[in-house]
Motif scaffolding. Structure first.
Motif, short mmCIF file in Angstrom:
data_model
loop_
_atom_site.label_atom_id
_atom_site.label_comp_id
_atom_site.label_asym_id
_atom_site.label_seq_id
_atom_site.Cartn_x
_atom_site.Cartn_y
_atom_site.Cartn_z
N LEU A 46 -21.62 -42.37 -5.70
CA LEU A 46 -22.97 -42.62 -6.21
C LEU A 46 -23.02 -42.31 -7.70
N GLU A 47 -23.87 -43.02 -8.39
CA GLU A 47 -23.96 -42.85 -9.84
C GLU A 47 -24.57 -41.51 -10.23
N GLU A 48 -25.45 -40.98 -9.39
CA GLU A 48 -26.12 -39.72 -9.70
C GLU A 48 -26.47 -38.99 -8.42
N ARG A 49 -26.97 -37.78 -8.58
CA ARG A 49 -27.34 -36.98 -7.41
C ARG A 49 -28.39 -37.73 -6.60
N PRO A 50 -28.16 -37.93 -5.29
CA PRO A 50 -29.13 -38.68 -4.49
C PRO A 50 -30.44 -37.92 -4.34
N THR A 51 -31.53 -38.66 -4.24
CA THR A 51 -32.84 -38.06 -4.06
C THR A 51 -33.41 -38.39 -2.68
N ALA A 52 -32.94 -39.48 -2.08
CA ALA A 52 -33.42 -39.84 -0.75
C ALA A 52 -32.85 -38.88 0.29
N GLY A 53 -33.64 -38.56 1.31
CA GLY A 53 -33.17 -37.66 2.35
C GLY A 53 -31.98 -38.24 3.10
N LYS A 82 -20.13 -31.59 3.16
CA LYS A 82 -21.31 -32.40 3.46
C LYS A 82 -22.55 -31.66 2.99
N HIS A 83 -23.50 -32.39 2.45
CA HIS A 83 -24.69 -31.77 1.86
C HIS A 83 -25.92 -32.51 2.40
N ILE A 84 -26.87 -31.77 2.92
CA ILE A 84 -28.08 -32.37 3.47
C ILE A 84 -29.20 -32.32 2.43
N ILE A 85 -29.79 -33.45 2.16
CA ILE A 85 -30.94 -33.52 1.27
C ILE A 85 -32.16 -33.92 2.11
N ARG A 86 -33.18 -33.10 2.09
CA ARG A 86 -34.35 -33.31 2.94
C ARG A 86 -35.50 -33.91 2.12
#
Length: 419
Positions: A395-402, A415-419
């Motif tokens: 990915l081009e940048e840190r994801p913002t979608a959960g 693995k990293h969880i984004i909520r």
């Protein structure tokens, strides 16, 4: 150009068994217009094999699923269950139609045949050695009933479409089964064993996915010289990657490493295209020449579990700019491991700095004007962090979608969880 040959030998059964004893078969000839088929019949087990087929003008052949055979006053309905060794070898038929009663295809049964249209029997259980080697078959989807694919079964065939139906039946794939085939994408949902060179020299192969399975090792030379291979997803239980497994996979730049991985064999990833390598926690040994000539490799992160690196493990990785190792005791090496790394900073645990400064190969790194302890690197991790989706796409940048993502830093891959 293949030589014309109008004689086809079809062996439906290698032998007829009844009560553990071999039952002799009788020949039975069916002579029709443009075709004559000789069958060997077994009235004890009510099965038949096709021994020879003579064709004159036909461009296609259809094997019947049943055969009526009369002996004396009795008539038997026999089932054709097997295509035997060398059955259609070197034959120039456009279309070959097989009945769904076929359970076994013998050795070299369709080798060198020019037929591009061969249906897959729904009850098929095994495919023999070199069964479709150098044939012109374009697709062959493996039913869930198949438990065995023999060595070099599809060797150098132009087969570009292949799928493996999910089932509870364990599948064994022999050495070189798809070596040199034109497959583009492979997903293995079930596996009991996988032979060496299974997918080597597949010039069109771009993606390979293996579900959790019964094997723990990627065998020797499994994918070597599959030059377009980019995406590899291995099950978490793989603990060993064999010698030359991905050798000369020039397009391979990233793998989501199996969490159980402990051993990487000699030349396993030599001449690949890794840019950053973040080895999984639990890795213990890296073989000789394992990552030699990864020309674009810039970052390496070794885990605390690492115990040894073989000679020339990272030879000619000349673009290295940052290396870290979490191991308290410097991993043993057989010199030399790296090319010139005198300009490359090395980050290690704070309490181990002096041990690394004097250890073979590790002492060749730069320790000046750089935070030598791993703890000292934490403030700069954001600059080195990379993000990937679960398909391995960067990915081009840190994801913002959960969702769940893969976060890589010089110290870890997780693995990293984004909520």
């Amino acid at each position: 150009m293949r030589k014309k040959n109008w004689v086809v030998t079809l062996v439906a059964l290698l032998g007829f068994q009844a009560g553990g004893a071999v039952v002799s078969a009788k020949d039975y000839v069916v002579d029709e217009t443009d075709i004559k088929i000789t069958y060997a019949v077994n009235t004890t087990d009510l099965i038949a094999r096709v021994e020879t087929v003579y064709l004159s003008k036909r461009q296609s052949v259809e094997i019947p699923k049943t055969l009526k055979y009369k002996s004396g006053s009795k008539t038997y309905n026999l089932t054709v269950t097997k295509i035997g060794d060398n059955a259609f070898e070197h034959i120039d038929y456009k279309t070959i139609k097989l009945p769904n009663t076929i359970t076994h295809i013998g050795k070299r049964a369709f080798a060198y045949t020019s037929s591009t249209e061969i249906n897959v029997p729904s009850q098929l259980q095994s495919i023999g050695e070199e069964a479709f080697a150098y044939s012109d078959i374009r697709s062959f989807n493996i039913p869930g009933t198949v438990t065995y694919i023999g060595p070099y079964a599809f060797w150098a065939a132009p087969i570009s479409s292949v799928s493996f139906q999910e089932s509870d039946a364990p599948l064994s794939i022999g050495a070189g089964a798809y070596c040199g085939a034109a497959v583009r994408e492979v997903t293995l949902p079930r596996l009991a064993s996988l032979g060496p060179r299974s997918f080597c020299m597949c010039a069109s192969l771009e993606s390979f996915t293996m579900s959790y399975c019964g094997i723990t090792k990627i065998p020797e030379q499994c994918f070597h010289s599959s030059e377009l291979l980019r995406n590899v997803n291995l099950p978490s239980n793989i603990s060993e990657i064999g010698e030359n497994a991905f050798w000369r996979c020039y397009s391979l730049s990233d793998i989501v490493w199996p969490t159980a991985l402990k051993t990487i064999g000699d030349e396993a990833f030599s001449d690949c295209n890794f840019k950053g390598i973040y080895f999984p926690a639990g890795l213990e040994s890296i073989g000789e020449y394992a990552f030699e000539s990864n020309d674009d490799l810039t970052i390496i992160s070794f885990p605390a579990s690492l115990r040894s690196i073989g000679q020339y493990g990272f030879l000619r990785c000349d673009r290295l700019s940052s290396v870290s190792c979490d191991a308290i005791v410097p991993p043993a090496t057989v010199s030399p491991v790296f090319s010139d790394v005198s300009h490359v900073p090395l980050a290690v645990p704070v309490q181990s700095v002096e041990a690394y400064r004097t250890a073979p190969d590790w002492r060749n790194f730069s320790y000046e004007d750089y935070p030598t302890g791993v703890e000292g690197m934490m403030s700069s991790l954001d600059d080195c962090t990379e993000w990937y989706d679960l398909n391995g796409r960067r990915l081009e940048e840190r994801p913002t979608a959960g969702g769940i993502y893969i976060r890589k830093t010089p110290l870890s891959t997780e693995k990293h969880i984004i909520r």
